[in-house]
Design a protein around this motif. Structure first.
Motif, PDB file in Angstrom:
ATOM      1  N   VAL A  30       9.437 -11.888 -15.330  1.00 16.16           N
ATOM      2  CA  VAL A  30       9.025 -10.279 -16.074  1.00 16.16           C
ATOM      3  C   VAL A  30      10.459  -9.365 -15.521  1.00 16.16           C
ATOM      4  CG1 VAL A  30       7.087 -10.885 -15.957  1.00 16.16           C
ATOM      5  CG2 VAL A  30       7.999  -9.596 -13.882  1.00 16.16           C
ATOM      6  N   LYS A  31      11.071  -9.912 -14.266  1.00 14.17           N
ATOM      7  CA  LYS A  31      11.672  -8.977 -13.759  1.00 14.17           C
ATOM      8  C   LYS A  31      13.240  -8.024 -14.661  1.00 14.17           C
ATOM      9  CE  LYS A  31      12.765 -11.112  -8.941  1.00 14.17           C
ATOM     10  NZ  LYS A  31      13.055 -11.766  -8.027  1.00 14.17           N
ATOM     11  N   GLY A  32      13.305  -6.351 -14.247  1.00 20.75           N
ATOM     12  CA  GLY A  32      14.314  -6.303 -15.115  1.00 20.75           C
ATOM     13  C   GLY A  32      13.333  -5.636 -16.389  1.00 20.75           C
ATOM     14  N   ARG A  33      11.931  -5.969 -16.374  1.00 21.26           N
ATOM     15  CA  ARG A  33      11.383  -5.472 -17.564  1.00 21.26           C
ATOM     16  C   ARG A  33       9.904  -5.353 -17.326  1.00 21.26           C
ATOM     17  NH1 ARG A  33       9.262  -9.430 -20.733  1.00 21.26           N
ATOM     18  NH2 ARG A  33       9.051 -10.989 -19.541  1.00 21.26           N
ATOM     19  N   TRP A  90       0.964  -1.179   0.050  1.00 16.65           N
ATOM     20  CA  TRP A  90      -0.070   0.359   0.026  1.00 16.65           C
ATOM     21  C   TRP A  90       0.676   1.537   0.108  1.00 16.65           C
ATOM     22  CZ3 TRP A  90      -0.251   3.404   4.166  1.00 16.65           C
ATOM     23  CH2 TRP A  90       1.202   3.047   4.613  1.00 16.65           C
ATOM     24  N   SER A  91       2.734   1.603   0.391  1.00 19.17           N
ATOM     25  CA  SER A  91       3.161   2.460   0.893  1.00 19.17           C
ATOM     26  C   SER A  91       4.070   2.302  -0.290  1.00 19.17           C
ATOM     27  CB  SER A  91       3.876   2.698   2.154  1.00 19.17           C
ATOM     28  OG  SER A  91       4.948   1.558   1.798  1.00 19.17           O
ATOM     29  N   GLY A  92       3.931   1.713  -1.432  1.00 20.63           N
ATOM     30  CA  GLY A  92       4.795   1.093  -2.561  1.00 20.63           C
ATOM     31  C   GLY A  92       6.420   1.165  -1.438  1.00 20.63           C
ATOM     32  N   ASP A  93       7.123   0.904  -0.471  1.00 18.09           N
ATOM     33  CA  ASP A  93       7.969   0.635  -0.115  1.00 18.09           C
ATOM     34  C   ASP A  93       8.544  -0.902  -0.376  1.00 18.09           C
ATOM     35  OD1 ASP A  93       7.968   2.581   2.857  1.00 18.09           O
ATOM     36  OD2 ASP A  93       7.830   3.265   0.682  1.00 18.09           O
ATOM     37  N   SER A  94       7.518  -1.706  -0.418  1.00 24.36           N
ATOM     38  CA  SER A  94       8.050  -3.590  -1.309  1.00 24.36           C
ATOM     39  C   SER A  94       7.158  -2.980  -2.831  1.00 24.36           C
ATOM     40  CB  SER A  94       7.142  -3.952   0.001  1.00 24.36           C
ATOM     41  OG  SER A  94       8.508  -3.725   1.342  1.00 24.36           O
ATOM     42  N   ILE A  95       7.831  -4.283  -3.384  1.00 19.94           N
ATOM     43  CA  ILE A  95       7.617  -4.540  -4.249  1.00 19.94           C
ATOM     44  C   ILE A  95       7.787  -5.745  -4.778  1.00 19.94           C
ATOM     45  CG2 ILE A  95       7.834  -4.450  -6.894  1.00 19.94           C
ATOM     46  CD1 ILE A  95       7.315  -1.107  -6.819  1.00 19.94           C
TER      47      ILE A  95
END
Length: 121
Positions: A63-66, A52-57
Motif C-alpha cells: 500500500v506504500k504510495g497509495r 501516538w505522536s504521529g512521528d513514525s508511520i
C-alpha cells in the motif's frame, strides 16, 4: 479502548475511499493506532500503523504510495486515506489500537469491528 470504524464501501479501481476510526478510552492518545485487513480466504494482514505522536508511520509494501494514515488525538480519531485502489485491496478493514511490532510482525491489543471495502475492476 473501544473502536468504531466507518467509511467502507464499493468503489471502482483507481478510485479513493477514506476510512475513519473513532476511539473511546483514556489511553487513545498514548498508543499506536493502525489498520489491518482480511480478504476472503486469507489471513488478516497488517496495513499501516502510526505512533501516538504521529512521528513514525509504517506501511505494508503493498500500500506504500497509495494509502496514508493520520490521526487527530483531539478528536480521538484515526484516518486511512486510500487512493489508486485496486481490486486486490478488497477486504474487511479493521481499526486497531496499541499496535506493537515483534520480530517483524504486528499485533494489536484492541480491535474495532471491520468495515468492508470492495474495489471493482
Amino acid at each position: 479502548v473501544q473502536l468504531q470504524a466507518s467509511g467502507g464501501g464499493l468503489v471502482q479501481a483507481g478510485g479513493s475511499l477514506r476510512l475513519s476510526c473513532a476511539a473511546s478510552g483514556r489511553t487513545f492518545s498514548s498508543v499506536a493506532m493502525g489498520w489491518f485487513r482480511q480478504a476472503p480466504g486469507k489471513e488478516r494482514q497488517f496495513v499501516t500503523a502510526i505512533t501516538w505522536s504521529g512521528d513514525s508511520i509504517y506501511y505494508a509494501d503493498s500500500v506504500k504510495g497509495r494509502f496514508t494514515i493520520s490521526r487527530d488525538n483531539a478528536k480521538r480519531t484515526v484516518y486511512l486515506q486510500m487512493n489508486s485502489l485496486k481490486p486486490e485491496d478488497t477486504a474487511v478493514y479493521y481499526c486497531a489500537a496499541d499496535l506493537r511490532q515483534y520480530r517483524g510482525s504486528w499485533t494489536a491489543g484492541y480491535w474495532g469491528q471491520g468495515t468492508q471495502v470492495t474495489v471493482s475492476s
